[in-house]
Enzyme design. Structure first.
Site, short mmCIF file in Angstrom:
data_model
loop_
_atom_site.label_atom_id
_atom_site.label_comp_id
_atom_site.label_asym_id
_atom_site.label_seq_id
_atom_site.Cartn_x
_atom_site.Cartn_y
_atom_site.Cartn_z
N SER A 141 16.35 8.62 -60.60
CA SER A 141 15.57 7.39 -60.82
C SER A 141 14.97 7.30 -62.21
O SER A 141 13.92 6.69 -62.41
CB SER A 141 14.47 7.24 -59.76
OG SER A 141 15.03 6.96 -58.51
N ASP A 250 26.90 5.75 -62.45
CA ASP A 250 26.37 4.99 -63.59
C ASP A 250 27.15 5.32 -64.85
O ASP A 250 27.41 6.50 -65.14
CB ASP A 250 24.89 5.31 -63.80
CG ASP A 250 24.03 4.90 -62.63
OD1 ASP A 250 24.42 3.96 -61.91
OD2 ASP A 250 22.96 5.51 -62.42
N GLU A 265 25.98 9.76 -64.60
CA GLU A 265 25.64 10.57 -63.43
C GLU A 265 26.09 9.86 -62.16
O GLU A 265 26.40 8.67 -62.18
CB GLU A 265 24.15 10.88 -63.36
CG GLU A 265 23.25 9.67 -63.20
CD GLU A 265 21.78 10.05 -63.15
OE1 GLU A 265 21.44 11.06 -62.51
OE2 GLU A 265 20.97 9.35 -63.76
#
Length: 304
Positions: A141, A250, A265
């Protein structure tokens, strides 16, 4: 007969606030689908919590350390009920960014150059010529991520702070300019390609989870060949680590440079919040949120 499902949410990681939102959304969806839902906020007594709840299935809506890094998956294996998302090894590898990159590169998935350094080293002097990215090796995140721009006199001092709680290993990685793309995988299908246009300096925690923090363009307005390659690489990354269920990969696309797609990742337990990308891609494919969550619950796998 109604099955009982335990939804794990919250937990002990820095991503606890996101997991609480993801888990609540999934628990509500499963109730609407007729499941007998019990919500569990895991502590270090998770084995006892599971034994008391006695679920038939476990829906893992945790994020970050002690959620998607293989540790909780090990407890779930011992418990013995089917559980959602990836297993122990795939989860542990995906959370360890540098070691996951070593696997990806063996499978021909291009990743930015990078190396691991101690956080105090990373705070003392540049471990790579700027521009580069400094981030915890085992967090998600965009927690604790810094972009060190060209011309920066020194690295981020925060990396050496006494209250740093994001691990001692820092991944120093080549900064890849370009457009931010992401692809969700459901089982053996890539759902689509989304371009993320953050309203902050980069796609950080606020851009991911704050309302209006970023704009999502689906399908991404990119050449078909690039979209097809992003989907191919996301499936390859999913398979290379042995992931199951839903993942999200991503990428950066260096449109103005060499035109290369770079995998940044893979996320083995993508967010399920109102601003999350995986359910958005599912919806674009005509899969309603409740059906998407139901699919994950039904896809839960029994430990071997």
């Amino acid at each position: 007969m109604t099955k009982r499902i335990a939804v794990l949410l919250g937990g002990m990681s820095a991503e606890r606030p996101v997991s609480l939102v993801s888990g609540k959304a999934c628990a509500d969806a499963l109730r609407r689908k007729g499941w007998d839902v019990v919500e569990i906020d895991p502590t270090r007594e998770l084995a006892r919590q599971l034994a008391e709840a006695a679920p038939d299935v476990v829906f893992n809506a945790l994020h970050g350390e002690w959620g998607e890094d293989g540790k909780v998956q090990g407890i779930l294996e011992h418990f013995g009920a089917p559980y959602t998302h990836s297993g122990v090894l795939a989860s542990a590898l995906a959370m360890d960014k540098q070691r996951a990159k070593a696997v990806f590169e063996r499978f021909g998935v291009p990743c930015p150059e990078g190396r691991l350094v101690d956080r105090f080293e990373a705070a003392k002097e540049h471990a790579m010529k700027p521009p580069y990215v400094a981030k915890p090796n085992a967090q998600g995140s965009s927690v604790g991520v810094f972009i060190v721009l060209e011309g920066a006199n020194r690295p981020p001092a925060d990396l050496g702070a006494t209250d740093w709680e994001l691990g001692s290993e820092i991944l120093i990685e080549q900064f890849i300019p370009g457009r931010e793309l992401t692809v969700a995988v459901q089982g053996d299908k890539a759902l689509g390609v989304t371009e993320i246009i953050p309203r902050t300096a980069f796609y950080d925690f606020e851009a991911k989870y704050a309302a209006g923090g970023s704009r999502h363009v689906i399908p991404a307005e990119i050449p078909d060949a690039i979209a097809d390659e992003a989907k191919r690489l996301s499936l390859l990354a999913h398979e290379a680590l042995g992931c199951r269920g839903v993942t999200r990969s991503d990428f950066r696309w260096d449109e103005q440079g060499d035109g290369q797609l770079w995998l940044l990742e893979i996320n083995t337990q993508p967010g399920m919040t109102p601003t999350s990308l995986a359910p958005e891609q599912a919806a674009w494919n005509g899969i309603e949120f409740d059906d998407f969550v139901q699919w994950m619950a039904e896809d839960a796998t029994c430990p071997r």
